[in-house]
Scaffold this motif. Sequence first.
Motif, short mmCIF file in Angstrom:
data_model
loop_
_atom_site.label_atom_id
_atom_site.label_comp_id
_atom_site.label_asym_id
_atom_site.label_seq_id
_atom_site.Cartn_x
_atom_site.Cartn_y
_atom_site.Cartn_z
N ALA A 357 -3.97 5.77 2.18
CA ALA A 357 -2.56 6.15 2.21
C ALA A 357 -2.20 6.94 0.96
CB ALA A 357 -1.70 4.91 2.32
N LYS A 358 -2.77 6.55 -0.22
CA LYS A 358 -2.43 7.27 -1.45
C LYS A 358 -2.88 8.71 -1.40
CE LYS A 358 -2.46 3.23 -4.45
NZ LYS A 358 -3.05 2.55 -5.60
N LYS A 359 -4.03 8.92 -0.72
CA LYS A 359 -4.51 10.29 -0.63
C LYS A 359 -3.55 11.16 0.16
CE LYS A 359 -9.38 9.05 -0.88
NZ LYS A 359 -10.68 9.08 -0.19
N THR A 360 -2.87 10.57 1.09
CA THR A 360 -1.98 11.37 1.95
C THR A 360 -0.60 11.49 1.39
OG1 THR A 360 -1.42 9.39 3.22
CG2 THR A 360 -3.27 10.73 3.99
N THR A 361 -0.29 10.82 0.22
CA THR A 361 1.07 10.85 -0.32
C THR A 361 1.24 11.84 -1.44
OG1 THR A 361 0.41 9.08 -1.81
CG2 THR A 361 1.50 8.46 0.26
N THR A 362 0.26 12.71 -1.70
CA THR A 362 0.42 13.73 -2.73
C THR A 362 1.51 14.70 -2.36
OG1 THR A 362 -1.34 14.98 -1.66
CG2 THR A 362 -1.97 13.49 -3.46
N PRO A 385 15.80 3.25 5.95
CA PRO A 385 16.36 4.48 5.36
C PRO A 385 15.59 4.88 4.09
CG PRO A 385 17.76 2.61 4.87
CD PRO A 385 16.69 2.10 5.78
N ALA A 386 15.72 6.11 3.80
CA ALA A 386 15.07 6.62 2.56
C ALA A 386 15.76 6.05 1.33
CB ALA A 386 15.13 8.14 2.53
N THR A 411 6.54 6.36 13.04
CA THR A 411 5.21 6.97 13.04
C THR A 411 4.53 6.76 11.68
OG1 THR A 411 6.09 9.09 12.33
CG2 THR A 411 5.97 8.70 14.71
N ALA A 412 3.29 7.12 11.64
CA ALA A 412 2.54 6.99 10.38
C ALA A 412 3.10 7.87 9.28
CB ALA A 412 1.06 7.33 10.63
N ALA A 417 5.90 8.45 3.85
CA ALA A 417 7.03 8.86 3.00
C ALA A 417 7.59 7.69 2.24
CB ALA A 417 8.08 9.55 3.86
N ILE A 418 7.66 6.53 2.93
CA ILE A 418 8.19 5.35 2.23
C ILE A 418 7.28 4.93 1.09
CG2 ILE A 418 8.75 2.90 2.55
CD1 ILE A 418 9.57 3.61 5.43
N ARG A 419 6.02 4.96 1.29
CA ARG A 419 5.08 4.58 0.24
C ARG A 419 5.19 5.52 -0.97
NH1 ARG A 419 1.43 4.52 4.66
NH2 ARG A 419 1.27 2.42 5.57
N LEU A 420 5.39 6.78 -0.70
CA LEU A 420 5.52 7.76 -1.78
C LEU A 420 6.72 7.45 -2.66
CD1 LEU A 420 4.57 10.33 -3.20
CD2 LEU A 420 5.88 11.63 -1.50
N ARG A 421 7.84 7.10 -2.02
CA ARG A 421 9.05 6.78 -2.79
C ARG A 421 8.84 5.50 -3.59
NH1 ARG A 421 11.23 8.70 2.07
NH2 ARG A 421 12.46 10.63 1.78
#
Length: 473
Positions: A357-362, A385-386, A411-412, A417-421
Motif C-alpha cells: 500500500a505504501k508503494k501506491t501512496t506516493t 470523509p477525507a 474501492t481500493a 487515499a485514506i492511508r496517504l492522509r
Amino acid sequence: MATEAQIQANRANAKKSTGPRTDAGKARSRLNALKHGFRARRVDPVLPQEDAGELQARIQEWLDDYKPTNAVERDLVVRGAKIAWSLDRAERHETALLSRRVRQALLHSRARGTAKACGLGRKLLYLTGKRLLPGSGPDWADDPAAFVAALEETPEGARWLLDRWVEVRCLIISDELWTYQDQFKFVRLLGKQPFDAIDDAELNEIFLAWEVIEEGWGVRFWKKVQETTPYEDPAFSAWRLWRELVTRPADADAAVALLRGVAQREIDRLEALIVDLDVVEGEDATEAAEQASFSAGDGSERLRRYQAVRGRELIKTIETLSKLRKESAKPEPKSKAKPTPAPKPSPIPKPAPAAAAKKTTTTEPKPAAAEPVSVNRVMIASPVPAIPEGSRIEARRRPVAPAPMVEPEHTAADFAAIRLRVVREQQKTGPRERGGRPSGLWDQGVGSDEAAVRPAASATSPGGSRRATGSPG
C-alpha cells in the motif's frame, strides 16, 4: 246313509272349494290379508302386480349414472334405487286411495241429488186430500210451486221433471183417453193446484181444451178436485162454481195443439235449464273432488310419515355415496420437506499488505471503478470523509452501536487515499511515547497491517474518561 246323488253333489262342491291351484292364483291369494306391507320381515321389492324387469331397469339406470367403483358404492347405489322404487309404490298407493275417495264423493253427491229429486217428485204428485183428523195426512205442506222450484235447482230434479213432461207429450200424441191422475199430473207439473183453474187463466184455458176434446171432461175433473180439497185450504169455498175465463179452442185439433204446445214449451225450457245446471254441477263436482283429494285420517298420516322417512333415507344414501367419492378423489398428503440449509457466507478477502500500500501512496491515483472490498472483516456503513491536514481526531465520549452490516461500496483507490492522509498526519505529530504507536487513526489500527478504520467508540476507555488522540498539548 247318503244317496248316490248326495255323494255326487258333495264331490262337485268339493271341486269348487279347494282354493287356488295354479302358481299365479296361489300368489294372489297369499296377499289377501295384506294391507300395506310396510312392516314385512321378508324383503320382496317386487309385488305380484309389479314388473320385476322394471325394477331391474331402474337399478341399472342408477348404476349407469353413478358408475360405482367398488362394492360399497355399488351397494349404496342399489339401495338408493330400491328406496326410490318403494317411494313410487307409496305414491301409487296414495293415488289409488284418493281416487277412490273422489269417486265415492262424486257418486254420493249424485245419489243424494237423485234421492232428493225423487222425494220432491213424490210430494209434487201426492194427493193430500182432506184431513179428517188433526194428525191425519202427510207431514208436509202441500205447495206444488215450492216442489217444482226445488226440483229445478239440481240437474237430477230438472231431469226428473223433463221425463215427466215427455210422458205427458207421448200421451197427447198417442190420442189415448186421459184419467183423473193424468190431468192431476199435468196441472201439478206446472206447479199449480187444479182447484185454482177458476182463478188462473192458463189453467182455465187447459180445462176448456179438455172440454172441447170431450164434453164435460174438464168440468168433471174440477168438481172432483173440489171435493178432495182440504177444508183448511184458504182458497176453498163450497159455494164456488166453475166458470170460463178465456175463449174455448175452436175445435179438438186446436185443443190438442194447445195441450201439446204447453208440454213442448216445458220440455224446451227444462232442456235449456239442464245445460246451465250441468255447468254449475261440474263446478260443484270439481269442488267435491278437490275436497276429497286429501285425507286427514290416521292411515293417510302414517303413509305420509313413511314417505318422509324413506325420502330422508334416500337423501342420506346419496350423501354418503357423494362423501365416499370425495374422500377417494382427495390426493395423498405430501411428506414435509426438510428445510434447506442456508448457504455459507463467502470468505472476506484479506486486504493487501501495508508495504504494497505504501508503494501506491506516493502519488494520489485517480479513483477507478472497482468492486467494493471489505477490510479487516468490518463492514463500513458509509464512506469515510477525507481528513484535512492539521485536524484532531478525538474519540467519542459515549460508545456508539455498530452500524448495520451493509456491504461497502469503497474501492481500493479510496483506501489508498485514506492511508496517504494518515501517513502525512503521522509525519506532522510524530509517534507517541507510550507504546511507540502514532496518535490519531493509528491508535485505531489504521497503521496496522490490516489497515482498517475502527469505530470511534473504541478510543474511549471503559471508565468513560476522555483520552487524547491527537498531538501533544
